[in-house]
Design a protein around this motif. Structure first.
Motif, PDB file in Angstrom:
ATOM      1  N   GLU A  46       9.359   1.191   9.693  1.00  0.00           N
ATOM      2  CA  GLU A  46       8.179   0.333   9.809  1.00  0.00           C
ATOM      3  C   GLU A  46       7.096   1.033  10.618  1.00  0.00           C
ATOM      4  OE1 GLU A  46       6.820  -4.138  11.217  1.00  0.00           O
ATOM      5  OE2 GLU A  46       8.945  -3.628  11.188  1.00  0.00           O
ATOM      6  N   ILE A  63       4.407   0.070  12.898  1.00  0.00           N
ATOM      7  CA  ILE A  63       4.016  -1.091  13.689  1.00  0.00           C
ATOM      8  C   ILE A  63       2.496  -1.267  13.736  1.00  0.00           C
ATOM      9  CG2 ILE A  63       4.151  -2.175  15.980  1.00  0.00           C
ATOM     10  CD1 ILE A  63       6.851  -2.009  14.507  1.00  0.00           C
ATOM     11  N   ARG A  64       1.764  -0.177  13.867  1.00  0.00           N
ATOM     12  CA  ARG A  64       0.301  -0.303  13.988  1.00  0.00           C
ATOM     13  C   ARG A  64      -0.350  -0.827  12.704  1.00  0.00           C
ATOM     14  NH1 ARG A  64      -2.954   3.820  11.868  1.00  0.00           N
ATOM     15  NH2 ARG A  64      -1.768   5.550  10.998  1.00  0.00           N
ATOM     16  N   SER A  72       1.509  -2.911  10.468  1.00  0.00           N
ATOM     17  CA  SER A  72       2.131  -4.213  10.187  1.00  0.00           C
ATOM     18  C   SER A  72       1.534  -5.264  11.117  1.00  0.00           C
ATOM     19  CB  SER A  72       3.643  -4.136  10.420  1.00  0.00           C
ATOM     20  OG  SER A  72       4.234  -3.223   9.529  1.00  0.00           O
ATOM     21  N   GLY A  73       1.940  -6.495  10.894  1.00  0.00           N
ATOM     22  CA  GLY A  73       1.565  -7.543  11.828  1.00  0.00           C
ATOM     23  C   GLY A  73       0.426  -8.429  11.391  1.00  0.00           C
TER      24      GLY A  73
END
Length: 172
Positions: free
Chosen positions: A59, A61-62, A64-65
Motif C-alpha cells: 500500500e 499510504i500517501r 490512499s486514504g
C-alpha cells in the motif's frame, strides 16, 4: 516515444492475472514503450484473485486514504503498487474491499457477471484520475484497454474537462 508520459489503464495485466488477449497486450505495449524511452505508469483494479505476497504489492499510504463517492456512498480508495519483474515498470492497483476483494475478476462461480460491475468501473475510473492528480504526474497520452477501464474517457471529457492537469492529455 522518448520522454513521452504514457498512462496505461487496463482491466487486466500479465503477470498479475491469467494470460489472455487483454492482459498480454497490457504487458507487451507498456514494455515496448518503456524500452523506447517513454515514461510509463500502469493502473489496474486490485482484484481479490491477485496474490499480494507473490507479486509484492504494498500500500502507498500517501496516495490512499481518500474517499470516492459512487451511488451516494463514500467508498475508501486504497492504492497499492508493485513493479513488473525485470521491466522496471510500476503498476498501481486501485483497491476497495467492497468492490475488489472477491476472488474473481468479473463474474461469480457460475459465470454470472457481478451486478455491481458498473459501480466497480466507475470507482476504478475515478480512482485512476484522483490518484494521477495526487501523483501530480501529467500524462501526454492515456491509453485505455479493457471494458473495466472504458468509462475513463467519459469521465475525463465530462467530469474532469476543466482539470488543468489534463488539459494537453490525449486519450486512446
Amino acid at each position: 516515444m522518448e520522454d513521452k508520459r504514457i498512462l496505461y489503464v487496463s482491466s487486466e495485466v500479465v503477470p498479475y492475472l491469467a494470460e489472455n488477449e487483454v492482459s498480454s497486450m497490457s504487458y507487451e505495449v507498456p514494455k515496448m514503450i518503456n524500452n523506447l524511452g517513454g515514461q510509463i505508469r500502469i493502473f489496474m483494479p486490485r482484484y481479490g484473485n491477485i496474490n499480494e505476497r507473490r507479486h509484492q504489492l504494498h500500500e502507498v499510504i500517501r496516495l490512499s486514504g481518500m474517499n470516492l463517492v459512487v451511488n451516494d456512498l463514500d467508498m475508501p480508495l486504497i492504492i497499492k503498487v508493485a513493479s513488473i519483474p525485470k521491466e522496471r515498470i510500476q503498476v498501481y492497483f486501485i483497491d476497495n474491499d467492497e468492490y475488489f476483494k472477491r476472488k474473481a475478476t468479473f463474474t461469480d462461480e457460475e459465470g454470472v457477471l457481478y451486478p455491481d460491475n458498473d459501480e466497480r468501473a466507475i470507482f476504478f475510473a475515478k480512482g485512476v484520475v484522483e490518484t494521477v492528480k495526487k501523483l501530480n504526474w501529467v500524462p501526454d497520452i492515456i491509453h485505455v484497454h479493457g471494458w473495466m477501464a472504458a468509462l475513463l474517457p467519459i469521465y475525463m471529457k465530462h467530469f474532469y474537462k476543466n482539470e488543468a492537469l489534463f488539459s494537453e492529455t490525449k486519450i486512446v
